[in-house]
Design a protein around this motif. Structure first.
Motif, PDB file in Angstrom:
ATOM      1  N   ALA A 144       0.836  -1.195   0.000  1.00  0.00           N
ATOM      2  CA  ALA A 144       0.000   0.000   0.000  1.00  0.00           C
ATOM      3  C   ALA A 144       0.875   1.251   0.000  1.00  0.00           C
ATOM      4  CB  ALA A 144      -0.910   0.002   1.215  1.00  0.00           C
ATOM      5  N   GLY A 145       0.463   2.213  -0.818  1.00  0.00           N
ATOM      6  CA  GLY A 145       1.238   3.435  -0.959  1.00  0.00           C
ATOM      7  C   GLY A 145       2.212   3.408  -2.115  1.00  0.00           C
ATOM      8  N   GLY A 146       2.412   2.233  -2.691  1.00  0.00           N
ATOM      9  CA  GLY A 146       3.349   2.091  -3.788  1.00  0.00           C
ATOM     10  C   GLY A 146       2.764   2.495  -5.127  1.00  0.00           C
ATOM     11  N   SER A 147       3.547   2.281  -6.195  1.00  0.00           N
ATOM     12  CA  SER A 147       3.155   2.685  -7.537  1.00  0.00           C
ATOM     13  C   SER A 147       3.407   1.566  -8.538  1.00  0.00           C
ATOM     14  CB  SER A 147       3.954   3.917  -7.974  1.00  0.00           C
ATOM     15  OG  SER A 147       3.729   5.021  -7.127  1.00  0.00           O
ATOM     16  N   LEU A 148       2.617   1.575  -9.594  1.00  0.00           N
ATOM     17  CA  LEU A 148       2.804   0.687 -10.734  1.00  0.00           C
ATOM     18  C   LEU A 148       2.449   1.459 -11.992  1.00  0.00           C
ATOM     19  CD1 LEU A 148       1.219  -2.659  -9.471  1.00  0.00           C
ATOM     20  CD2 LEU A 148       3.623  -2.286 -10.015  1.00  0.00           C
ATOM     21  N   ARG A 149       2.954   0.999 -13.125  1.00  0.00           N
ATOM     22  CA  ARG A 149       2.668   1.680 -14.382  1.00  0.00           C
ATOM     23  C   ARG A 149       2.408   0.665 -15.492  1.00  0.00           C
ATOM     24  NH1 ARG A 149       6.341   4.923 -18.587  1.00  0.00           N
ATOM     25  NH2 ARG A 149       4.892   6.569 -19.206  1.00  0.00           N
ATOM     26  N   MET A 171      -0.181   4.546 -11.718  1.00  0.00           N
ATOM     27  CA  MET A 171      -0.969   4.344 -10.506  1.00  0.00           C
ATOM     28  C   MET A 171      -0.094   4.651  -9.291  1.00  0.00           C
ATOM     29  SD  MET A 171      -3.165   0.909 -11.379  1.00  0.00           S
ATOM     30  CE  MET A 171      -1.769  -0.210 -11.322  1.00  0.00           C
ATOM     31  N   ASN A 172      -0.479   5.665  -8.550  1.00  0.00           N
ATOM     32  CA  ASN A 172       0.248   6.066  -7.352  1.00  0.00           C
ATOM     33  C   ASN A 172      -0.623   5.886  -6.125  1.00  0.00           C
ATOM     34  OD1 ASN A 172       2.444   6.938  -8.977  1.00  0.00           O
ATOM     35  ND2 ASN A 172       1.503   8.951  -9.232  1.00  0.00           N
ATOM     36  N   ARG A 173       0.005   5.876  -4.965  1.00  0.00           N
ATOM     37  CA  ARG A 173      -0.713   5.756  -3.673  1.00  0.00           C
ATOM     38  C   ARG A 173      -1.711   4.603  -3.746  1.00  0.00           C
ATOM     39  NH1 ARG A 173      -2.207  11.305  -4.297  1.00  0.00           N
ATOM     40  NH2 ARG A 173      -4.195  10.841  -3.259  1.00  0.00           N
ATOM     41  N   LYS A 231      -3.873   1.334  -3.025  1.00  0.00           N
ATOM     42  CA  LYS A 231      -4.554   0.836  -1.830  1.00  0.00           C
ATOM     43  C   LYS A 231      -4.896  -0.639  -2.024  1.00  0.00           C
ATOM     44  CE  LYS A 231      -7.014   5.271  -1.498  1.00  0.00           C
ATOM     45  NZ  LYS A 231      -8.359   5.903  -1.469  1.00  0.00           N
ATOM     46  N   PRO A 232      -5.092  -1.379  -0.946  1.00  0.00           N
ATOM     47  CA  PRO A 232      -5.519  -2.783  -1.105  1.00  0.00           C
ATOM     48  C   PRO A 232      -6.797  -2.923  -1.933  1.00  0.00           C
ATOM     49  CG  PRO A 232      -4.750  -2.405   1.128  1.00  0.00           C
ATOM     50  CD  PRO A 232      -4.762  -1.059   0.448  1.00  0.00           C
ATOM     51  N   ASP A 233      -7.692  -1.952  -1.859  1.00  0.00           N
ATOM     52  CA  ASP A 233      -8.932  -2.004  -2.657  1.00  0.00           C
ATOM     53  C   ASP A 233      -8.674  -1.886  -4.152  1.00  0.00           C
ATOM     54  OD1 ASP A 233     -11.223  -0.268  -0.370  1.00  0.00           O
ATOM     55  OD2 ASP A 233     -10.476  -2.332  -0.440  1.00  0.00           O
ATOM     56  N   ASP A 234      -7.455  -1.507  -4.550  1.00  0.00           N
ATOM     57  CA  ASP A 234      -7.126  -1.424  -5.967  1.00  0.00           C
ATOM     58  C   ASP A 234      -6.745  -2.790  -6.545  1.00  0.00           C
ATOM     59  OD1 ASP A 234      -5.458   1.669  -5.237  1.00  0.00           O
ATOM     60  OD2 ASP A 234      -7.424   1.417  -6.194  1.00  0.00           O
ATOM     61  N   THR A 235      -6.663  -3.792  -5.711  1.00  0.00           N
ATOM     62  CA  THR A 235      -6.300  -5.132  -6.157  1.00  0.00           C
ATOM     63  C   THR A 235      -7.321  -5.680  -7.149  1.00  0.00           C
ATOM     64  OG1 THR A 235      -5.090  -5.668  -4.139  1.00  0.00           O
ATOM     65  CG2 THR A 235      -5.979  -7.525  -5.393  1.00  0.00           C
ATOM     66  N   GLY A 236      -6.824  -6.301  -8.204  1.00  0.00           N
ATOM     67  CA  GLY A 236      -7.699  -6.895  -9.198  1.00  0.00           C
ATOM     68  C   GLY A 236      -6.948  -7.161 -10.496  1.00  0.00           C
ATOM     69  N   VAL A 237      -7.674  -7.643 -11.473  1.00  0.00           N
ATOM     70  CA  VAL A 237      -7.122  -7.822 -12.816  1.00  0.00           C
ATOM     71  C   VAL A 237      -7.445  -6.572 -13.620  1.00  0.00           C
ATOM     72  CG1 VAL A 237      -7.116  -9.212 -14.908  1.00  0.00           C
ATOM     73  CG2 VAL A 237      -7.414 -10.320 -12.670  1.00  0.00           C
ATOM     74  N   TYR A 238      -6.433  -6.007 -14.211  1.00  0.00           N
ATOM     75  CA  TYR A 238      -6.575  -4.755 -14.961  1.00  0.00           C
ATOM     76  C   TYR A 238      -6.562  -5.038 -16.462  1.00  0.00           C
ATOM     77  CZ  TYR A 238      -6.221  -1.837 -10.822  1.00  0.00           C
ATOM     78  OH  TYR A 238      -6.480  -1.210  -9.617  1.00  0.00           O
ATOM     79  N   TYR A 239      -7.507  -4.408 -17.155  1.00  0.00           N
ATOM     80  CA  TYR A 239      -7.656  -4.587 -18.598  1.00  0.00           C
ATOM     81  C   TYR A 239      -7.640  -3.229 -19.298  1.00  0.00           C
ATOM     82  CZ  TYR A 239      -9.735  -9.078 -17.170  1.00  0.00           C
ATOM     83  OH  TYR A 239      -9.978 -10.313 -16.609  1.00  0.00           O
ATOM     84  N   CYS A 240      -7.187  -3.227 -20.533  1.00  0.00           N
ATOM     85  CA  CYS A 240      -7.432  -2.055 -21.357  1.00  0.00           C
ATOM     86  C   CYS A 240      -8.376  -2.454 -22.483  1.00  0.00           C
ATOM     87  CB  CYS A 240      -6.143  -1.450 -21.902  1.00  0.00           C
ATOM     88  SG  CYS A 240      -5.368  -2.365 -23.236  1.00  0.00           S
TER      89      CYS A 240
END
Length: 126
Positions: free
Chosen positions: A12-17, A80-82, A84-93
């Motif tokens: 939590a608090g980390g970033s991904l791109r 994606m910055n900051r 949160k655990p609620d951001d967990t999931g499979v991401y699609y474009c």
């Protein structure tokens, strides 16, 4: 046609791109990011109009997530910055040829897209 990469696991608090590359030179006018948490429906949260770079973001990600593009690379990015655990999931474009209402709530609606990339897992631990 859409190749997604860049997911991963962070605290939590980390970033991904993650990124989404259009591999077949299609003239998409609107692209968007969606995510699906376990047991929940797929939800859209960010869109970008390819012709002018304007974006629309859902309240849940405003101020934390930014969608951008590199037209020379036919690639859309999701910073994606900051996280949160609620951001967990499979991401699609996803992508569509029409750019109409891309920078609105319509632009993050699942039903208006017919081209989807494969998902990438994003896991945020507390």
């Amino acid at each position: 046609q859409l190749v997604v990469s860049g997911g991963g696991s962070v605290q939590a608090g980390g970033s991904l791109r993650p990124s989404c590359e259009v591999t077949n030179k299609a003239d998409f006018r609107c692209m968007a990011w969606f995510r699906q948490a376990p047991g929940k429906e797929r939800e859209g949260f960010s869109s970008i109009t390819i012709t002018d770079g304007s974006t629309f973001n859902a309240d849940s990600v405003k101020g934390r997530f930014t969608t951008s593009q590199d037209r020379a690379k036919n690639t859309v990015y999701l910073q994606m910055n900051r996280l949160k655990p609620d951001d967990t999931g499979v991401y699609y474009c996803a992508a569509r040829l029409s750019g109409i209402l891309c920078d609105s709530a319509t632009g993050i609606s699942v039903g208006v897209y017919n081209i989807w990339g494969q998902g990438t897992q994003v896991t945020v631990s507390s």
